[in-house]
Design a protein around this motif. Structure first.
Motif, PDB file in Angstrom:
ATOM      1  N   UNK A 274      -3.135   2.476   9.497  1.00  0.00           N
ATOM      2  CA  UNK A 274      -4.460   3.072   9.345  1.00  0.00           C
ATOM      3  C   UNK A 274      -4.444   3.871   8.057  1.00  0.00           C
ATOM      4  N   UNK A 275      -5.408   3.587   7.184  1.00  0.00           N
ATOM      5  CA  UNK A 275      -5.457   4.240   5.874  1.00  0.00           C
ATOM      6  C   UNK A 275      -6.784   4.978   5.702  1.00  0.00           C
ATOM      7  N   UNK A 276      -6.824   6.276   6.031  1.00  0.00           N
ATOM      8  CA  UNK A 276      -8.037   7.052   5.788  1.00  0.00           C
ATOM      9  C   UNK A 276      -8.172   7.361   4.299  1.00  0.00           C
TER      10      UNK A 276
ATOM     11  N   UNK B 221     -14.379   5.564  -6.670  1.00  0.00           N
ATOM     12  CA  UNK B 221     -13.524   6.757  -6.661  1.00  0.00           C
ATOM     13  C   UNK B 221     -12.718   6.919  -5.394  1.00  0.00           C
ATOM     14  N   UNK B 222     -12.175   5.830  -4.867  1.00  0.00           N
ATOM     15  CA  UNK B 222     -11.417   5.871  -3.614  1.00  0.00           C
ATOM     16  C   UNK B 222     -10.066   6.550  -3.823  1.00  0.00           C
ATOM     17  N   UNK B 223      -9.749   7.529  -2.966  1.00  0.00           N
ATOM     18  CA  UNK B 223      -8.422   8.144  -2.922  1.00  0.00           C
ATOM     19  C   UNK B 223      -7.991   8.182  -1.459  1.00  0.00           C
ATOM     20  N   UNK B 224      -6.743   7.822  -1.207  1.00  0.00           N
ATOM     21  CA  UNK B 224      -6.227   7.762   0.157  1.00  0.00           C
ATOM     22  C   UNK B 224      -5.678   9.120   0.582  1.00  0.00           C
ATOM     23  N   UNK B 225      -5.747   9.403   1.899  1.00  0.00           N
ATOM     24  CA  UNK B 225      -5.392  10.709   2.450  1.00  0.00           C
ATOM     25  C   UNK B 225      -3.941  10.843   2.877  1.00  0.00           C
ATOM     26  N   UNK B 226      -3.245   9.723   3.066  1.00  0.00           N
ATOM     27  CA  UNK B 226      -1.862   9.820   3.523  1.00  0.00           C
ATOM     28  C   UNK B 226      -1.073   8.613   3.044  1.00  0.00           C
ATOM     29  N   UNK B 227       0.241   8.753   3.050  1.00  0.00           N
ATOM     30  CA  UNK B 227       1.151   7.669   2.708  1.00  0.00           C
ATOM     31  C   UNK B 227       1.760   7.185   4.027  1.00  0.00           C
TER      32      UNK B 227
ATOM     33  N   UNK C 226       0.828  -1.212   0.000  1.00  0.00           N
ATOM     34  CA  UNK C 226       0.000   0.000   0.000  1.00  0.00           C
ATOM     35  C   UNK C 226       0.859   1.258   0.000  1.00  0.00           C
ATOM     36  N   UNK C 227       1.969   1.242   0.724  1.00  0.00           N
ATOM     37  CA  UNK C 227       2.878   2.397   0.706  1.00  0.00           C
ATOM     38  C   UNK C 227       3.353   2.641  -0.722  1.00  0.00           C
ATOM     39  N   UNK C 228       3.712   1.575  -1.418  1.00  0.00           N
ATOM     40  CA  UNK C 228       4.191   1.696  -2.793  1.00  0.00           C
ATOM     41  C   UNK C 228       3.096   2.220  -3.716  1.00  0.00           C
ATOM     42  N   UNK C 229       1.903   1.649  -3.610  1.00  0.00           N
ATOM     43  CA  UNK C 229       0.813   2.058  -4.505  1.00  0.00           C
ATOM     44  C   UNK C 229       0.327   3.477  -4.218  1.00  0.00           C
TER      45      UNK C 229
END
Length: 154
Positions: free
Chosen positions: A137-139, A117-123, A69-72
């Motif tokens: 935790x992935x908001x 349309x999911x977009x993540x808020x932080x890396x 997930x960090x990479x993506x």
């Protein structure tokens, strides 16, 4: 009267992306906030409300197993690449989505929601505590949803 065996147990909750069950996820939440404007009306003290928008937010949390997930999600930091995309449709355009599912075998059935349309808020680059299991935790935000399966009492 409430049949307590029909109450859904969160142990049977699942998160999928691109058809793959994310086995490391231990909690998920998705909500749609309804934005309203106040409408003052003559002849009454009551304030009415007009719906003017919707905003989807959520969080998935789980155990740190890989850096996938960090990479993506981190692709957004590379100016030569686009943002994290999860799935590819038949027209060759990208669709970002998550599917959340609850399926307790004692309930009245399965409940599935597709978040669009999911977009993540932080890396989530790094987080740990000595002697503790590492979790992430992935908001995120989303721009639509579809109820794929509904639970109805028999």
């Amino acid at each position: 009267m409430l049949d307590s065996t029909r109450v859904i147990n969160g142990t049977y909750g699942y998160v999928y992306h691109d058809g793959t069950w994310l086995t490391n996820i231990k909690s998920a939440e998705a909500n749609v906030e309804i934005t309203k404007e106040e409408i003052k009306r003559a002849g009454t003290r009551w304030t009415a409300h007009k719906v003017t928008g919707l905003s989807g937010t959520g969080t998935i949390s789980g155990y740190k197993v890989t850096s996938e997930f960090v990479e993506r999600i981190g692709r957004i930091a590379d100016d030569s690449q686009g943002t994290f995309r999860i799935a590819d449709d038949s027209q060759g355009t990208f669709i970002t989505e998550l599917i959340l599912k609850l399926e307790d075998p004692e309930s009245y059935g399965a409940y599935r929601v597709r978040l669009k349309g999911v977009t993540f808020d932080k890396i989530p680059l790094m987080h740990f505590e000595v002697g503790a299991i590492v979790e992430e935790e992935l908001p995120f935000n989303f721009t639509g949803y579809e109820l794929l399966d509904k639970i109805t009492a028999e």
